[in-house]
Scaffold this active site. Sequence first.
Site, PDB file in Angstrom:
ATOM      1  N   LYS A 198      -4.800   1.882   4.589  1.00  0.00           N
ATOM      2  CA  LYS A 198      -5.013   3.013   4.754  1.00  0.00           C
ATOM      3  C   LYS A 198      -6.093   2.606   5.377  1.00  0.00           C
ATOM      4  O   LYS A 198      -6.724   2.040   4.715  1.00  0.00           O
ATOM      5  CB  LYS A 198      -4.683   3.752   3.989  1.00  0.00           C
ATOM      6  CG  LYS A 198      -3.678   3.976   4.147  1.00  0.00           C
ATOM      7  CD  LYS A 198      -2.996   5.788   2.926  1.00  0.00           C
ATOM      8  CE  LYS A 198      -1.809   5.675   2.097  1.00  0.00           C
ATOM      9  NZ  LYS A 198      -1.343   6.756   1.260  1.00  0.00           N
ATOM     10  N   SER A 251      -2.575  13.767   1.143  1.00  0.00           N
ATOM     11  CA  SER A 251      -3.928  13.673   1.229  1.00  0.00           C
ATOM     12  C   SER A 251      -4.024  13.849   3.048  1.00  0.00           C
ATOM     13  O   SER A 251      -4.952  13.953   3.344  1.00  0.00           O
ATOM     14  CB  SER A 251      -4.788  12.223   0.864  1.00  0.00           C
ATOM     15  OG  SER A 251      -4.478  12.671  -0.541  1.00  0.00           O
ATOM     16  N   ARG A 261       7.911  13.266  -3.451  1.00  0.00           N
ATOM     17  CA  ARG A 261       7.894  14.259  -1.915  1.00  0.00           C
ATOM     18  C   ARG A 261       9.452  14.407  -1.312  1.00  0.00           C
ATOM     19  O   ARG A 261       9.925  15.660  -1.286  1.00  0.00           O
ATOM     20  CB  ARG A 261       6.563  14.935  -0.982  1.00  0.00           C
ATOM     21  CG  ARG A 261       5.603  14.911  -2.134  1.00  0.00           C
ATOM     22  CD  ARG A 261       4.210  14.294  -1.005  1.00  0.00           C
ATOM     23  NE  ARG A 261       4.500  13.556  -0.665  1.00  0.00           N
ATOM     24  CZ  ARG A 261       2.903  13.085  -0.637  1.00  0.00           C
ATOM     25  NH1 ARG A 261       1.880  13.346  -0.093  1.00  0.00           N
ATOM     26  NH2 ARG A 261       2.794  11.515   0.707  1.00  0.00           N
ATOM     27  N   HIS A 279      -1.189  15.986  -6.396  1.00  0.00           N
ATOM     28  CA  HIS A 279      -1.747  14.975  -6.957  1.00  0.00           C
ATOM     29  C   HIS A 279      -2.005  15.522  -8.987  1.00  0.00           C
ATOM     30  O   HIS A 279      -1.169  14.853  -9.897  1.00  0.00           O
ATOM     31  CB  HIS A 279      -2.831  14.293  -6.652  1.00  0.00           C
ATOM     32  CG  HIS A 279      -2.755  13.266  -5.835  1.00  0.00           C
ATOM     33  ND1 HIS A 279      -3.674  13.875  -5.109  1.00  0.00           N
ATOM     34  CD2 HIS A 279      -1.589  12.456  -5.425  1.00  0.00           C
ATOM     35  CE1 HIS A 279      -2.908  12.572  -3.621  1.00  0.00           C
ATOM     36  NE2 HIS A 279      -2.034  12.125  -3.644  1.00  0.00           N
TER      37      HIS A 279
HETATM   38  O1  PNS Z   1      -1.712   6.821  -2.459  1.00  0.00           O
HETATM   39  P1  PNS Z   1      -0.750   5.395  -2.758  1.00  0.00           P
HETATM   40  O2  PNS Z   1      -1.355   4.968  -0.947  1.00  0.00           O
HETATM   41  O3  PNS Z   1       0.004   5.623  -2.466  1.00  0.00           O
HETATM   42  O4  PNS Z   1      -1.455   4.031  -3.484  1.00  0.00           O
HETATM   43  C1  PNS Z   1      -1.770   2.524  -3.042  1.00  0.00           C
HETATM   44  C2  PNS Z   1      -1.567   1.808  -4.275  1.00  0.00           C
HETATM   45  C3  PNS Z   1      -3.233   1.876  -4.481  1.00  0.00           C
HETATM   46  C4  PNS Z   1      -1.161   2.556  -5.598  1.00  0.00           C
HETATM   47  C5  PNS Z   1      -1.052   0.716  -4.624  1.00  0.00           C
HETATM   48  O5  PNS Z   1      -1.366   0.145  -3.074  1.00  0.00           O
HETATM   49  C6  PNS Z   1      -1.079  -0.169  -5.410  1.00  0.00           C
HETATM   50  O6  PNS Z   1      -0.418  -0.104  -6.569  1.00  0.00           O
HETATM   51  N1  PNS Z   1      -1.930  -0.409  -5.456  1.00  0.00           N
HETATM   52  C7  PNS Z   1      -2.154  -1.944  -6.935  1.00  0.00           C
HETATM   53  C8  PNS Z   1      -1.950  -3.691  -6.066  1.00  0.00           C
HETATM   54  C9  PNS Z   1      -0.101  -3.895  -6.208  1.00  0.00           C
HETATM   55  O7  PNS Z   1      -0.059  -4.164  -7.014  1.00  0.00           O
HETATM   56  N2  PNS Z   1       0.825  -4.199  -5.462  1.00  0.00           N
HETATM   57  C10 PNS Z   1       2.054  -4.488  -5.172  1.00  0.00           C
HETATM   58  C11 PNS Z   1       2.734  -3.047  -5.557  1.00  0.00           C
HETATM   59  S1  PNS Z   1       4.367  -3.704  -5.906  1.00  0.00           S
END
Ligand code: PNS
Length: 162
Positions: free
Chosen positions: A40, A126, A89, A16
């Site tokens: 998750k 992670s 990745r 990250h």
């Molecule tokens: O590390 P991750 O699990 O890919 O992170 C997920 C995260 C928190 C970045 C994602 O769930 C997110 O963008 N959440 C905000 C809610 C949202 O906008 N969801 C729609 C995206 S299309």
Amino acid sequence: MKVACPGSFDPITLGHVEIIRRARDLFGEVVVAVGRNSGKQHLFSAEERLDLARAVLADVEGVSVEFIDGLLVDFCHAHDAEAIVKGLRFASDFDYELQMAHMNQHAGDIETIFLPAGPTFGTVSSTMMRQIAWFGGDVAKFLPPLVNEALVARIARNNSND
Ligand code: PNS
């Protein structure tokens, strides 16, 4: 230009950090969005994930860390981030991230820029860090030292509660 680097960061890894630094080098300013992924089960609380990310990135100029508790597009507008930067990745990342990118373009007119993960931390996740640490493996070379300490301590605490 300011960009957002979103993720659940459970916990933040050197993979990250590498993407965040490269985004900062390319665009000048980065706001890291520490969020909740409803799909998750997180090992660290949102506050812990935010504190770890802030501690790790404290000395990195042009980078701030904030909690995201809503839509990513709203977060971007609220923090003046003009685009989203995500690390990729492998192909499965792309399949998932492409859907998110399309939705964020539809919902908030926000573009997503993909950066290929570098070769050193290219397959670090992670999830993998948590799994290896849970089985007693050493993941110190993939994590900032304070994150590794926090992970080892959390797993020891959870195991002693079992
Ligand atoms: O590390 P991750 O699990 O890919 O992170 C997920 C995260 C928190 C970045 C994602 O769930 C997110 O963008 N959440 C905000 C809610 C949202 O906008 N969801 C729609 C995206 S299309």
